[in-house]
Design a protein around this motif. Sequence first.
Motif, PDB file in Angstrom:
ATOM      1  N   ALA A 436       0.845  -1.209   0.000  1.00  0.00           N
ATOM      2  CA  ALA A 436       0.000   0.000   0.000  1.00  0.00           C
ATOM      3  C   ALA A 436       0.878   1.256   0.000  1.00  0.00           C
ATOM      4  CB  ALA A 436      -0.916  -0.012   1.217  1.00  0.00           C
ATOM      5  N   VAL A 437       1.951   1.227   0.775  1.00  0.00           N
ATOM      6  CA  VAL A 437       2.864   2.374   0.812  1.00  0.00           C
ATOM      7  C   VAL A 437       3.501   2.550  -0.563  1.00  0.00           C
ATOM      8  CG1 VAL A 437       4.900   3.380   1.910  1.00  0.00           C
ATOM      9  CG2 VAL A 437       3.352   1.951   3.270  1.00  0.00           C
ATOM     10  N   LYS A 438       3.916   1.424  -1.155  1.00  0.00           N
ATOM     11  CA  LYS A 438       4.556   1.469  -2.474  1.00  0.00           C
ATOM     12  C   LYS A 438       3.636   2.118  -3.509  1.00  0.00           C
ATOM     13  CE  LYS A 438       6.477  -1.746  -5.847  1.00  0.00           C
ATOM     14  NZ  LYS A 438       6.890  -3.152  -6.037  1.00  0.00           N
ATOM     15  N   GLN A 439       2.361   1.788  -3.449  1.00  0.00           N
ATOM     16  CA  GLN A 439       1.411   2.384  -4.397  1.00  0.00           C
ATOM     17  C   GLN A 439       1.331   3.900  -4.205  1.00  0.00           C
ATOM     18  OE1 GLN A 439      -0.158   0.687  -7.002  1.00  0.00           O
ATOM     19  NE2 GLN A 439      -0.351   2.851  -7.571  1.00  0.00           N
ATOM     20  N   ASP A 440       1.306   4.335  -2.938  1.00  0.00           N
ATOM     21  CA  ASP A 440       1.241   5.776  -2.660  1.00  0.00           C
ATOM     22  C   ASP A 440       2.525   6.484  -3.114  1.00  0.00           C
ATOM     23  OD1 ASP A 440      -1.223   5.353  -1.597  1.00  0.00           O
ATOM     24  OD2 ASP A 440      -0.644   5.709   0.497  1.00  0.00           O
ATOM     25  N   VAL A 441       3.653   5.811  -2.921  1.00  0.00           N
ATOM     26  CA  VAL A 441       4.938   6.389  -3.346  1.00  0.00           C
ATOM     27  C   VAL A 441       4.926   6.576  -4.861  1.00  0.00           C
ATOM     28  CG1 VAL A 441       7.399   5.852  -3.637  1.00  0.00           C
ATOM     29  CG2 VAL A 441       6.307   5.540  -1.404  1.00  0.00           C
ATOM     30  N   THR A 442       4.505   5.538  -5.564  1.00  0.00           N
ATOM     31  CA  THR A 442       4.480   5.602  -7.026  1.00  0.00           C
ATOM     32  C   THR A 442       3.519   6.700  -7.507  1.00  0.00           C
ATOM     33  OG1 THR A 442       4.987   3.256  -7.048  1.00  0.00           O
ATOM     34  CG2 THR A 442       4.183   4.184  -9.109  1.00  0.00           C
ATOM     35  N   ASP A 443       2.367   6.792  -6.853  1.00  0.00           N
ATOM     36  CA  ASP A 443       1.401   7.841  -7.222  1.00  0.00           C
ATOM     37  C   ASP A 443       1.993   9.234  -6.990  1.00  0.00           C
ATOM     38  OD1 ASP A 443      -0.379   5.855  -7.863  1.00  0.00           O
ATOM     39  OD2 ASP A 443      -1.584   6.042  -6.024  1.00  0.00           O
ATOM     40  N   LEU A 444       2.689   9.403  -5.860  1.00  0.00           N
ATOM     41  CA  LEU A 444       3.291  10.708  -5.549  1.00  0.00           C
ATOM     42  C   LEU A 444       4.333  11.075  -6.600  1.00  0.00           C
ATOM     43  CD1 LEU A 444       3.771  13.130  -3.646  1.00  0.00           C
ATOM     44  CD2 LEU A 444       5.341  11.694  -2.329  1.00  0.00           C
ATOM     45  N   ARG A 445       5.168  10.096  -6.962  1.00  0.00           N
ATOM     46  CA  ARG A 445       6.194  10.363  -7.976  1.00  0.00           C
ATOM     47  C   ARG A 445       5.555  10.710  -9.326  1.00  0.00           C
ATOM     48  NH1 ARG A 445       8.540  11.989 -11.230  1.00  0.00           N
ATOM     49  NH2 ARG A 445      10.518  11.408 -12.209  1.00  0.00           N
ATOM     50  N   ARG A 446       4.535   9.944  -9.703  1.00  0.00           N
ATOM     51  CA  ARG A 446       3.901  10.160 -11.015  1.00  0.00           C
ATOM     52  C   ARG A 446       3.158  11.494 -11.068  1.00  0.00           C
ATOM     53  NH1 ARG A 446       2.148   4.147 -11.936  1.00  0.00           N
ATOM     54  NH2 ARG A 446       4.023   3.380 -12.994  1.00  0.00           N
ATOM     55  N   ALA A 447       2.766  12.002  -9.907  1.00  0.00           N
ATOM     56  CA  ALA A 447       2.070  13.294  -9.875  1.00  0.00           C
ATOM     57  C   ALA A 447       3.035  14.458 -10.104  1.00  0.00           C
ATOM     58  CB  ALA A 447       1.346  13.457  -8.540  1.00  0.00           C
ATOM     59  N   HIS A 448       4.339  14.170 -10.140  1.00  0.00           N
ATOM     60  CA  HIS A 448       5.353  15.222 -10.338  1.00  0.00           C
ATOM     61  C   HIS A 448       6.280  14.839 -11.478  1.00  0.00           C
ATOM     62  CE1 HIS A 448       3.848  15.852  -6.275  1.00  0.00           C
ATOM     63  NE2 HIS A 448       4.142  17.123  -6.476  1.00  0.00           N
ATOM     64  N   PRO A 449       5.761  14.836 -12.708  1.00  0.00           N
ATOM     65  CA  PRO A 449       6.558  14.318 -13.827  1.00  0.00           C
ATOM     66  C   PRO A 449       7.582  15.307 -14.382  1.00  0.00           C
ATOM     67  CG  PRO A 449       4.376  14.967 -14.585  1.00  0.00           C
ATOM     68  CD  PRO A 449       4.385  15.194 -13.103  1.00  0.00           C
ATOM     69  N   SER A 450       7.376  16.618 -14.136  1.00  0.00           N
ATOM     70  CA  SER A 450       8.262  17.524 -14.895  1.00  0.00           C
ATOM     71  C   SER A 450       9.410  18.063 -14.063  1.00  0.00           C
ATOM     72  CB  SER A 450       7.461  18.661 -15.527  1.00  0.00           C
ATOM     73  OG  SER A 450       6.602  19.218 -14.570  1.00  0.00           O
ATOM     74  N   LEU A 451      10.517  18.223 -14.774  1.00  0.00           N
ATOM     75  CA  LEU A 451      11.757  18.659 -14.165  1.00  0.00           C
ATOM     76  C   LEU A 451      11.771  20.186 -14.085  1.00  0.00           C
ATOM     77  CD1 LEU A 451      14.257  16.720 -13.575  1.00  0.00           C
ATOM     78  CD2 LEU A 451      15.361  18.012 -15.380  1.00  0.00           C
ATOM     79  N   HIS A 452      12.122  20.694 -12.911  1.00  0.00           N
ATOM     80  CA  HIS A 452      12.163  22.145 -12.714  1.00  0.00           C
ATOM     81  C   HIS A 452      13.604  22.655 -12.789  1.00  0.00           C
ATOM     82  CE1 HIS A 452       7.952  22.682 -10.980  1.00  0.00           C
ATOM     83  NE2 HIS A 452       8.043  21.426 -11.373  1.00  0.00           N
ATOM     84  N   TYR A 453      13.744  23.973 -12.700  1.00  0.00           N
ATOM     85  CA  TYR A 453      15.059  24.621 -12.657  1.00  0.00           C
ATOM     86  C   TYR A 453      15.903  24.298 -13.893  1.00  0.00           C
ATOM     87  CZ  TYR A 453      13.347  24.773  -7.886  1.00  0.00           C
ATOM     88  OH  TYR A 453      12.553  24.931  -6.779  1.00  0.00           O
ATOM     89  N   CYS A 454      15.258  24.283 -15.051  1.00  0.00           N
ATOM     90  CA  CYS A 454      16.009  24.201 -16.301  1.00  0.00           C
ATOM     91  C   CYS A 454      15.260  25.003 -17.357  1.00  0.00           C
ATOM     92  CB  CYS A 454      16.237  22.749 -16.744  1.00  0.00           C
ATOM     93  SG  CYS A 454      14.757  21.772 -16.898  1.00  0.00           S
ATOM     94  N   PHE A 455      15.932  25.300 -18.460  1.00  0.00           N
ATOM     95  CA  PHE A 455      15.304  26.092 -19.513  1.00  0.00           C
ATOM     96  C   PHE A 455      14.203  25.280 -20.184  1.00  0.00           C
ATOM     97  CE2 PHE A 455      19.798  27.527 -19.348  1.00  0.00           C
ATOM     98  CZ  PHE A 455      19.572  28.781 -18.829  1.00  0.00           C
ATOM     99  N   PRO A 456      13.125  25.941 -20.623  1.00  0.00           N
ATOM    100  CA  PRO A 456      12.071  25.185 -21.304  1.00  0.00           C
ATOM    101  C   PRO A 456      12.596  24.539 -22.590  1.00  0.00           C
ATOM    102  CG  PRO A 456      11.655  27.574 -21.409  1.00  0.00           C
ATOM    103  CD  PRO A 456      12.849  27.380 -20.547  1.00  0.00           C
ATOM    104  N   ALA A 457      12.126  23.337 -22.869  1.00  0.00           N
ATOM    105  CA  ALA A 457      12.578  22.636 -24.079  1.00  0.00           C
ATOM    106  C   ALA A 457      12.005  23.318 -25.309  1.00  0.00           C
ATOM    107  CB  ALA A 457      12.128  21.183 -24.023  1.00  0.00           C
ATOM    108  N   ASP A 458      12.773  23.370 -26.395  1.00  0.00           N
ATOM    109  CA  ASP A 458      12.282  23.951 -27.651  1.00  0.00           C
ATOM    110  C   ASP A 458      11.386  22.953 -28.351  1.00  0.00           C
ATOM    111  OD1 ASP A 458      13.340  26.424 -27.489  1.00  0.00           O
ATOM    112  OD2 ASP A 458      15.260  25.843 -28.411  1.00  0.00           O
TER     113      ASP A 458
END
Length: 458
Positions: A436-458
């Motif tokens: 159950a914890v593993k499922q929540d961990v995976t959901d939390l990670r998948r809810a944050h797919p994009s990388l920050h602190y870099c220039f936007p991709a062209d």
Amino acid sequence: MTLSVDPSLPADEAEPAGQFEVHDAGVLAHARDLIDSLPSLRLVQQEVVNAVRRNEIWRGEECLNLLAPEAPTSPVVRSLLSSEIGTRAAEGHIGAVQRWFVGTRYIDEVEALCVELLKKAFCSNYADHRLIASMLGNLTVYTALTRPGDTIMSIPQPTGGHSANREIGPAGIRGLRIVDVPLDPVTLDVDLDEFARIARAERPKLVALGASMTLFPFPIREISEIIAPWGGRVFFDGAHQLGLIGGGQFQDPLREGAAVMTGSAGKTFSGPQSGIIVWNDPELTAPIADTIFPVIAATHQVNRVAALAAATAEFLAFGREYMAAIVANAQTLAQALHDRGIAVLGADRGFTRTHQVILDVRRFGNGMDVARRLEAANIITNKNLIPSDRPEDWDRPHGLRIGTTEVTRYGMGAEQMATIADLIVDVLEERRPVSAVKQDVTDLRRAHPSLHYCFPAD
Ligand SMILES: *Cc1c(COP(=O)(O)O)cnc(C)c1O
């Protein structure tokens, strides 16, 4: 066909007679079986690709990677790592005259950009881009600035030191005599009175301040003043803190008296795995440069240099904000774990001024078992020696080290730190089934797919 190890294979039978391997014999035997059993080498090659892909899905998309020495890199940095320039040879120094090979005009451009960006990021007079790993930066420092038989002082491992500056690492193979920097086992602060007493007796040529368990700044200025009378110098091994230093979120070693600093570009700095070395004194330039080439590096992976240059440009644009968020997340996570009854080091000093949070997990077993239990829930951390451990507790120490670099770059903040604390405590106290914890961990990670602190991709 999977690459998982057959546990029914006893390790001693897995190893061919007379052959000693330091690697796990069962894992190697499984690879041999795979190579021998597949009908073509093309399929063997595919197995390599498949394992990389499995890692990418699991570690890259489903895990909360809280390993302190890791950081995710931006798409531009990753694509440069596989670029054509990585097939080119460019031994020597930048510019047509000091290269062994011709054809390096664009490579010179890339390398010069890298050097100048690094100087800017660390406000240093000099920087070098050719170190394939930070370990080699330390070997460079010991080769350039010491002679075999010299005495140095460095931090022992249970109080956070790293093999890079101890008998078993580059300092040891240089034949140096290594004396401990005394640290208070509770506060992890250098005991300056004791340090001064030992240093005056030993007169170390270098004092290496390098910590892979790192929570608070070191008294660099005080130490460099104590060792100045006999020409002793401070060498700051900032492998972990490199990004925090460049981002203005930690002490600034070169400005506080360190003669030279090395660091890992792949830790908080969030570039390609790589070494960095910076210094200010022109007298150090020849010994350091002459050690890097031709002693430590010949072909130095120009694709890595390009990726490092791109990561440094990103760092100059976003590093301050990114590194501040990493430290804030570490402090929030530490407080949240403390509030949930977990023993966190540094509680009386605000827990941490870095990306790291260190737990004392002896209530739940040893650090190795705890790290494995968390891994089963897709939470990736590592066991760590803590001051109450003896060096021989190496395999089963009682600490757990957590880092907030990756979760920060995926845009997580205070709210997610509280959630992560809950998930960790769920596992440690066995409050919920691991699945159950593993499922929540995976959901939390998948809810944050994009990388920050870099220039936007062209
Ligand atoms: C990680 C680390 C190193 C080694 O860095 P690499 O880039 O992995 O070679 C050296 N010193 C310290 C203190 C470290 O934590």
